[in-house]
Design a protein around this motif. Structure first.
Motif, PDB file in Angstrom:
ATOM      1  N   LYS A   7       0.857  -1.182   0.000  1.00 47.49           N
ATOM      2  CA  LYS A   7       0.000   0.000   0.000  1.00 47.49           C
ATOM      3  C   LYS A   7       0.896   1.236   0.000  1.00 47.49           C
ATOM      4  O   LYS A   7       2.037   1.199   0.470  1.00 47.49           O
ATOM      5  CB  LYS A   7      -0.900  -0.014   1.223  1.00 47.49           C
ATOM      6  N   ILE A   8       0.376   2.313  -0.514  1.00 51.31           N
ATOM      7  CA  ILE A   8       1.144   3.562  -0.552  1.00 51.31           C
ATOM      8  C   ILE A   8       1.576   3.943   0.859  1.00 51.31           C
ATOM      9  O   ILE A   8       2.704   4.393   1.084  1.00 51.31           O
ATOM     10  CB  ILE A   8       0.325   4.683  -1.220  1.00 51.31           C
ATOM     11  N   TYR A   9       0.694   3.748   1.830  1.00 46.65           N
ATOM     12  CA  TYR A   9       0.991   4.032   3.236  1.00 46.65           C
ATOM     13  C   TYR A   9       2.254   3.298   3.688  1.00 46.65           C
ATOM     14  O   TYR A   9       3.134   3.894   4.312  1.00 46.65           O
ATOM     15  CB  TYR A   9      -0.222   3.605   4.069  1.00 46.65           C
ATOM     16  N   GLU A 111       6.836   6.663  -9.206  1.00 49.42           N
ATOM     17  CA  GLU A 111       5.524   6.059  -9.006  1.00 49.42           C
ATOM     18  C   GLU A 111       4.891   6.531  -7.702  1.00 49.42           C
ATOM     19  O   GLU A 111       3.706   6.877  -7.657  1.00 49.42           O
ATOM     20  CB  GLU A 111       5.634   4.523  -9.013  1.00 49.42           C
ATOM     21  N   PHE A 112       5.685   6.579  -6.644  1.00 44.70           N
ATOM     22  CA  PHE A 112       5.187   7.040  -5.347  1.00 44.70           C
ATOM     23  C   PHE A 112       4.786   8.512  -5.412  1.00 44.70           C
ATOM     24  O   PHE A 112       3.697   8.895  -5.012  1.00 44.70           O
ATOM     25  CB  PHE A 112       6.240   6.817  -4.259  1.00 44.70           C
ATOM     26  N   ARG A 113       5.675   9.321  -5.955  1.00 46.45           N
ATOM     27  CA  ARG A 113       5.370  10.745  -6.036  1.00 46.45           C
ATOM     28  C   ARG A 113       4.158  10.998  -6.929  1.00 46.45           C
ATOM     29  O   ARG A 113       3.331  11.860  -6.650  1.00 46.45           O
ATOM     30  CB  ARG A 113       6.579  11.541  -6.516  1.00 46.45           C
ATOM     31  N   ALA A 114       4.042  10.246  -8.025  1.00 45.29           N
ATOM     32  CA  ALA A 114       2.869  10.408  -8.890  1.00 45.29           C
ATOM     33  C   ALA A 114       1.594  10.048  -8.135  1.00 45.29           C
ATOM     34  O   ALA A 114       0.561  10.711  -8.284  1.00 45.29           O
ATOM     35  CB  ALA A 114       3.006   9.553 -10.148  1.00 45.29           C
ATOM     36  N   GLY A 118      -0.862  12.865  -7.326  1.00 45.45           N
ATOM     37  CA  GLY A 118      -2.123  12.656  -8.046  1.00 45.45           C
ATOM     38  C   GLY A 118      -3.303  12.829  -7.108  1.00 45.45           C
ATOM     39  O   GLY A 118      -4.299  13.478  -7.442  1.00 45.45           O
ATOM     40  N   TYR A 119      -3.184  12.266  -5.900  1.00 50.62           N
ATOM     41  CA  TYR A 119      -4.252  12.454  -4.920  1.00 50.62           C
ATOM     42  C   TYR A 119      -4.349  13.930  -4.521  1.00 50.62           C
ATOM     43  O   TYR A 119      -5.453  14.478  -4.396  1.00 50.62           O
ATOM     44  CB  TYR A 119      -4.054  11.591  -3.667  1.00 50.62           C
ATOM     45  N   GLY A 149      -2.500   3.664  -9.200  1.00 49.98           N
ATOM     46  CA  GLY A 149      -2.830   4.123 -10.546  1.00 49.98           C
ATOM     47  C   GLY A 149      -2.247   3.190 -11.582  1.00 49.98           C
ATOM     48  O   GLY A 149      -2.282   1.976 -11.431  1.00 49.98           O
ATOM     49  N   VAL A 150      -1.649   3.739 -12.597  1.00 54.73           N
ATOM     50  CA  VAL A 150      -1.158   2.921 -13.708  1.00 54.73           C
ATOM     51  C   VAL A 150       0.209   2.315 -13.441  1.00 54.73           C
ATOM     52  O   VAL A 150       0.612   1.382 -14.111  1.00 54.73           O
ATOM     53  CB  VAL A 150      -1.110   3.718 -15.033  1.00 54.73           C
TER      54      VAL A 150
END
Length: 162
Positions: A7-9, A111-114, A118-119, A149-150
């Motif tokens: 997860k991003i978290y 990817e993380f920064r996007a 993005g959020y 996301g993608v």
């Protein structure tokens, strides 16, 4: 093939990483964006910082603390009611979020920064709309759960990478 995507978290470093980032962000708001700081009475309280940390943590896949203890989506919506956030304030807000991530050394993989930015883009654009006087808003909704996301996080030893 049994690898799971974090997860991003988790990828960010958990609640401590989000707290470090958002505290730096609100420090920058107080120092460089007086028109935004005015929405918080000039200074952003420790309570507000903690609540926003809980929001971001939950949105990014962490524990549902904001939903269970802070009032969930409806509370966040109410906090933005009639603030009349401008497009310029929104852009400054997102820009300072990005800068704060750099300042505190959040992971810098694209990817993380996007995903987090993005959020930030999505959420702040909703906040602009929802903050306008007489805005038509969705009265009830769950706290959003953001994903990669993608592009999931780049892992050099992961599937599809040499």
């Amino acid at each position: 093939m049994g690898e799971t995507v974090p997860k991003i978290y988790e990828w960010a470093g958990g609640k401590e990483a989000f707290a470090r980032w958002l505290n730096r962000f609100y420090d920058l708001i107080e120092l460089e964006a007086p028109d935004i700081a005015a929405m918080f009475g000039g200074l952003v309280s420790e309570e507000h910082r903690a609540h926003v940390t809980d929001w971001w943590a939950e949105v990014m896949g962490g524990p549902p603390t904001y939903t269970e203890e802070r009032g969930g989506y409806e509370h966040m919506l109410a906090r933005h009611h009639d603030l009349a956030i401008t497009a310029e304030q929104r852009l400054a807000f997102v820009t300072l979020l990005s800068r704060a991530a750099d300042d505190v050394g959040l992971r810098a993989d694209p990817e993380f920064r996007a995903a987090i930015m993005g959020y930030a883009e999505w959420g702040t654009r909703l906040a602009v709309h929802n903050s306008q006087p007489r805005a038509q808003t969705v009265p009830h909704a769950p706290v959003p759960r953001w994903g990669w996301g993608v592009a999931p996080p780049y892992q050099p030893d992961g599937p599809g990478h040499p």
